[in-house]
Motif scaffolding. Structure first.
Motif, short mmCIF file in Angstrom:
data_model
loop_
_atom_site.label_atom_id
_atom_site.label_comp_id
_atom_site.label_asym_id
_atom_site.label_seq_id
_atom_site.Cartn_x
_atom_site.Cartn_y
_atom_site.Cartn_z
N LEU A 1 -33.45 25.61 27.45
CA LEU A 1 -34.64 25.55 28.30
C LEU A 1 -35.74 26.48 27.83
CD1 LEU A 1 -32.92 25.47 31.82
CD2 LEU A 1 -33.41 23.58 30.25
N ALA A 2 -35.37 27.65 27.32
CA ALA A 2 -36.37 28.62 26.86
C ALA A 2 -35.76 29.48 25.76
CB ALA A 2 -36.83 29.50 28.02
N PHE A 3 -36.61 29.89 24.81
CA PHE A 3 -36.13 30.72 23.70
C PHE A 3 -37.29 31.49 23.11
CE2 PHE A 3 -35.71 31.37 19.12
CZ PHE A 3 -34.54 32.11 19.07
N ARG A 4 -37.03 32.76 22.80
CA ARG A 4 -37.98 33.56 22.02
C ARG A 4 -37.22 34.71 21.38
NH1 ARG A 4 -43.43 33.37 24.02
NH2 ARG A 4 -43.63 31.89 22.31
N GLU A 5 -37.65 35.10 20.17
CA GLU A 5 -36.95 36.14 19.44
C GLU A 5 -37.90 37.19 18.89
OE1 GLU A 5 -35.02 34.69 15.90
OE2 GLU A 5 -36.78 33.56 15.26
N LEU A 6 -37.36 38.38 18.74
CA LEU A 6 -38.01 39.47 18.02
C LEU A 6 -37.28 39.63 16.70
CD1 LEU A 6 -39.69 42.06 17.56
CD2 LEU A 6 -38.05 43.27 19.00
N ASP B 1 -24.89 34.53 1.05
CA ASP B 1 -24.04 33.35 1.03
C ASP B 1 -24.94 32.14 1.28
OD1 ASP B 1 -21.82 31.78 0.83
OD2 ASP B 1 -20.85 32.46 2.67
N THR B 2 -24.41 30.97 1.06
CA THR B 2 -25.15 29.72 1.25
C THR B 2 -25.65 29.63 2.69
OG1 THR B 2 -23.70 28.68 -0.37
CG2 THR B 2 -24.98 27.21 1.04
N PRO B 3 -26.90 29.24 2.93
CA PRO B 3 -27.92 28.80 1.94
C PRO B 3 -28.99 29.86 1.71
CG PRO B 3 -28.52 27.99 4.09
CD PRO B 3 -27.30 28.86 4.30
N TYR B 4 -28.62 31.14 1.73
CA TYR B 4 -29.61 32.22 1.66
C TYR B 4 -29.46 33.07 0.40
CZ TYR B 4 -30.58 30.99 6.49
OH TYR B 4 -30.93 30.32 7.64
N GLU B 5 -29.01 32.46 -0.69
CA GLU B 5 -28.81 33.24 -1.91
C GLU B 5 -30.11 33.88 -2.42
OE1 GLU B 5 -25.80 29.79 -2.07
OE2 GLU B 5 -27.87 30.11 -1.42
N ASP B 6 -31.25 33.24 -2.14
CA ASP B 6 -32.51 33.76 -2.66
C ASP B 6 -33.00 35.00 -1.93
OD1 ASP B 6 -32.88 31.85 -0.48
OD2 ASP B 6 -35.03 32.23 -0.72
N LEU B 7 -32.29 35.40 -0.87
CA LEU B 7 -32.70 36.61 -0.14
C LEU B 7 -32.18 37.89 -0.79
CD1 LEU B 7 -32.34 35.58 3.62
CD2 LEU B 7 -34.25 35.27 2.04
N MET B 8 -31.35 37.75 -1.79
CA MET B 8 -30.82 38.93 -2.47
C MET B 8 -31.98 39.81 -2.95
SD MET B 8 -28.15 40.64 -3.55
CE MET B 8 -26.72 39.55 -3.76
N GLY B 9 -31.92 41.10 -2.57
CA GLY B 9 -32.94 42.04 -2.99
C GLY B 9 -34.11 42.18 -2.05
N ARG B 10 -34.18 41.32 -1.01
CA ARG B 10 -35.25 41.45 -0.03
C ARG B 10 -34.84 42.43 1.07
NH1 ARG B 10 -38.24 35.74 1.16
NH2 ARG B 10 -39.43 37.22 2.43
N THR B 11 -35.80 42.82 1.87
CA THR B 11 -35.51 43.73 2.97
C THR B 11 -34.81 42.99 4.10
OG1 THR B 11 -37.45 45.04 2.42
CG2 THR B 11 -36.50 45.38 4.60
N ASP B 12 -33.79 43.59 4.64
CA ASP B 12 -33.04 42.97 5.74
C ASP B 12 -33.90 42.89 6.99
OD1 ASP B 12 -30.88 41.77 6.91
OD2 ASP B 12 -29.61 43.56 6.94
N MET B 13 -33.47 42.09 7.95
CA MET B 13 -34.19 41.89 9.21
C MET B 13 -33.24 42.03 10.39
SD MET B 13 -36.19 38.45 8.07
CE MET B 13 -34.70 37.92 7.21
N CYS B 14 -33.71 42.67 11.44
CA CYS B 14 -32.94 42.68 12.68
C CYS B 14 -33.42 41.52 13.56
CB CYS B 14 -33.11 44.00 13.43
SG CYS B 14 -34.78 44.30 14.07
N GLN B 15 -32.63 41.22 14.56
CA GLN B 15 -32.98 40.12 15.46
C GLN B 15 -32.54 40.47 16.87
OE1 GLN B 15 -30.56 36.51 15.31
NE2 GLN B 15 -32.39 35.25 15.46
N ILE B 16 -33.45 40.26 17.83
CA ILE B 16 -33.13 40.36 19.25
C ILE B 16 -33.71 39.11 19.91
CG2 ILE B 16 -33.41 41.69 21.38
CD1 ILE B 16 -34.01 44.14 19.62
N TYR B 17 -32.90 38.37 20.64
CA TYR B 17 -33.47 37.18 21.28
C TYR B 17 -32.85 36.91 22.64
CZ TYR B 17 -29.66 33.87 19.81
OH TYR B 17 -28.48 33.20 19.62
N ILE B 18 -33.60 36.14 23.41
CA ILE B 18 -33.15 35.69 24.73
C ILE B 18 -33.27 34.18 24.78
CG2 ILE B 18 -35.46 36.19 25.66
CD1 ILE B 18 -34.15 36.50 28.41
#
Length: 559
Positions: free
Chosen positions: A463-468, A419-436
């Motif tokens: 104040l702080a952010f990081r993601e895997l 869906d908008t705005p990520y139409e160009d990701l069709m066919g790519r490998t999905d990604m997981c996300q874990i963040y604090i």
């Protein structure tokens, strides 16, 4: 729409009899059209709406140009008609306002009322000099800065270390690094986007003495700053003790001296404990400074062992329906369309085995053609609007960990829903996300996918952010990880936290209905870490820090 009713009375006699009894009460309804909500791009928090004064006050991040701010949403009561006045421009489907001055709008139903939109901009200003005594005094109204310096430092030999007197990106002239003589007020021009402000800076000599100026206490450590009686006082030492103890303990770490300023990091403290600290130089002793370390607390059920199945068929990550909600999912939203749970407990594939142990299984599914990404977050589910779940991100939390430790296992599929705005990701490998994320919000953040209402990562209250982020299969194994909130992850270490957001998602862009049906993420045994010395550095744990490169993170956010 106002309805008018007419009656035709043909009998003159009947009309004469009734004439004295009829009263014309066909008046307009007594309604007061009003603005009920508004949201701009770059807005900080919620708007302040004053119905008596008919004003709406918003705060805009300083990185946004007030001369052209995009209006994202505006709502009113009674289906009122809103007409924008001077200062409003239109570009394709977008509306922009020049908020440098108040903007008037007309809100109309039967009557028209004038409302005023007022914008404020939180601008961070500072003026730092060497041997500065205390914090500078900044008067934004008078555009004047007063800085105190140790009286041993000649006013004709002032070294300006850093300065910011205007909006982010503004230029100061003359170059403050080349100005040293402050025996009188020095004026600087602060220019931004064609406009210039004139600021004055006065430096005053100040008698300094031994003093603890601040303590930023964490769970097991404390950042201490102070003032010395003279520059590079080699006799100065730092002492601290528990408030309940009699004996003082000498600080054996590095005492950093910068002119008359001193700083140190005291480690090895106990959490949730009262302490006091002082500076000693020969026979001189500063006043004692009391502080309390933060508690090294965990979010309940971070092991994801406790689950219950509601009567409606939705799984919840807590012991029972009456238990306090610390973790939640969007299962209720998925169940609204069809009896399906993207997030479920896992009894067999576990990172840590034992009696009563469970993990969380997050799968991206298609529910009646709509993508539903498996997710698990600290917060609560609020309801459903259209095809979107209304989520509340964040739970009250006043401690500041140095990272998040846990286990994950991931098997991505190929993205087949976009869906908008990520139409160009069709066919790519999905990604997981874990963040604090640690924040200083007044309240949890409301997420609404239908309105594209997501956390603004430029929010100064983050104040702080990081993601895997990963698009790599773990080949059916669990990977132990540590998301490190190091100095690069912290945006403001001086402020205390009010909320914590921890999120796991099988498809990183699930909020945008973009991902791969069939992607599966397992998470287990999450734990907040408060002592970095407990993290193994032998390569057995995936360390996500400033040097870690997330897989496919280059895609970026596009809102």
């Amino acid at each position: 729409m106002l309805r008018r009713f007419y009656s035709v009375i043909t009998s003159l006699l009947a009309f004469s009899i009734l004439e004295g009894c009829l009263v014309n009460d066909m008046s307009y309804p007594d309604v007061k059209p009003a603005i009920t909500s508004i949201r701009f791009e770059g807005q900080v928090g919620e708007a302040v709406i004053d119905n008596d004064k008919r004003t709406v006050t918003v705060e805009i991040y300083e990185t946004y140009d007030l001369g052209s701010v995009r209006l994202l949403e505006i709502a009113s009561n009674y289906d009122s008609v809103i007409t924008f006045g001077k200062g409003t421009t239109y570009n394709e489907m977008n509306t922009y306002m020049d908020l440098r001055t108040p903007v008037e709008v007309q809100v109309s139903v039967y009557e028209s009322f004038t409302w005023t939109i007022i914008a404020n901009q939180r601008i961070t200003r500072h003026f730092k000099i060497r041997n500065q005594a205390g914090e500078e005094d900044i008067n934004e109204t008078e555009k004047m800065v007063v800085v105190k310096v140790a009286d041993t430092n000649p006013l004709s030999e002032i070294e300006v270390l850093d300065a910011k007197l205007g909006i982010e990106g503004s230029e100061i002239s003359p170059d403050f690094r080349e100005v040293h003589d402050f025996t009188d007020i020095v004026y600087f021009n602060v220019a931004y986007s064609g406009e210039t402000e004139r600021w004055g800076v006065r430096v005053l000599p100040w008698k300094v003495s031994l003093e603890i100026t601040s303590v930023n206490a964490w769970a097991y450590s404390a950042d201490v700053t102070g003032m010395l009686g003279k520059e590079q006082d080699n006799a100065a030492v730092l002492e601290f003790k528990k408030a309940s103890d009699e004996e003082w303990q000498r600080y054996e770490g590095d005492l950093v001296m910068d002119g008359v300023r001193m700083s140190a990091v005291i480690t090895g403290l106990d959490d949730d404990t009262d302490y006091t600290v002082r500076i000693v130089s020969g026979d001189d002793v500063s006043a004692e400074f009391d502080f309390h370390t933060e508690a090294a607390v965990q979010i309940p059920n971070s092991s994801y062992d406790e689950w219950f199945l509601s009567s409606g068929g939705a799984w919840f990550p807590r012991a029972d329906e009456s238990a306090e909600t610390w973790w939640d999912t969007a299962n209720m939203g998925a169940n609204t369309l069809s009896p399906v749970n993207p997030t479920t407990p896992e009894d067999n594939f576990l990172a840590v085995r034992g009696e009563g142990k469970r993990a969380a299984r997050l799968e991206t599914k298609s529910v009646l053609g709509v993508m539903a990404a498996g997710n698990l977050y600290s917060g609560r589910y609020k309801g459903t609007e259209g095809i979107s779940a209304l989520l509340e991100f964040g739970v009250p939390f006043e401690s500041r960990p140095v990272g998040l430790r846990g286990y994950y296992s991931y098997e991505p599929a190929t993205i087949n829903k976009v869906d908008t705005p990520y139409e160009d990701l069709m066919g790519r490998t999905d990604m997981c996300q874990i963040y604090i994320m640690l924040t200083a919000w007044d309240k949890p953040f409301d997420v609404n996918s239908t309105k594209r209402q997501y956390i603004d990562m430029d929010d100064p209250d983050i104040l702080a952010f990081r993601e895997l982020v990963s698009a790599q299969s773990t080949n059916g194994e669990y990977v132990e990880f540590f998301i490190h909130l190091d100095d690069e992850a912290w945006r403001d270490k001086s402020r205390k936290a009010t909320h914590i957001v921890v999120i796991s998602c099988a498809s990183r862009y699930g909020n945008y209905f973009t991902g791969a049906v069939g992607s599966v993420l397992y998470v287990d045994e999450f734990q907040l870490v408060y002592d970095e010395s407990t993290v193994p550095r032998d390569g057995s744990v995936l360390i996500v820090d400033k040097d870690h490169v997330n897989s496919n993170v280059d895609i970026g956010d596009r809102e």
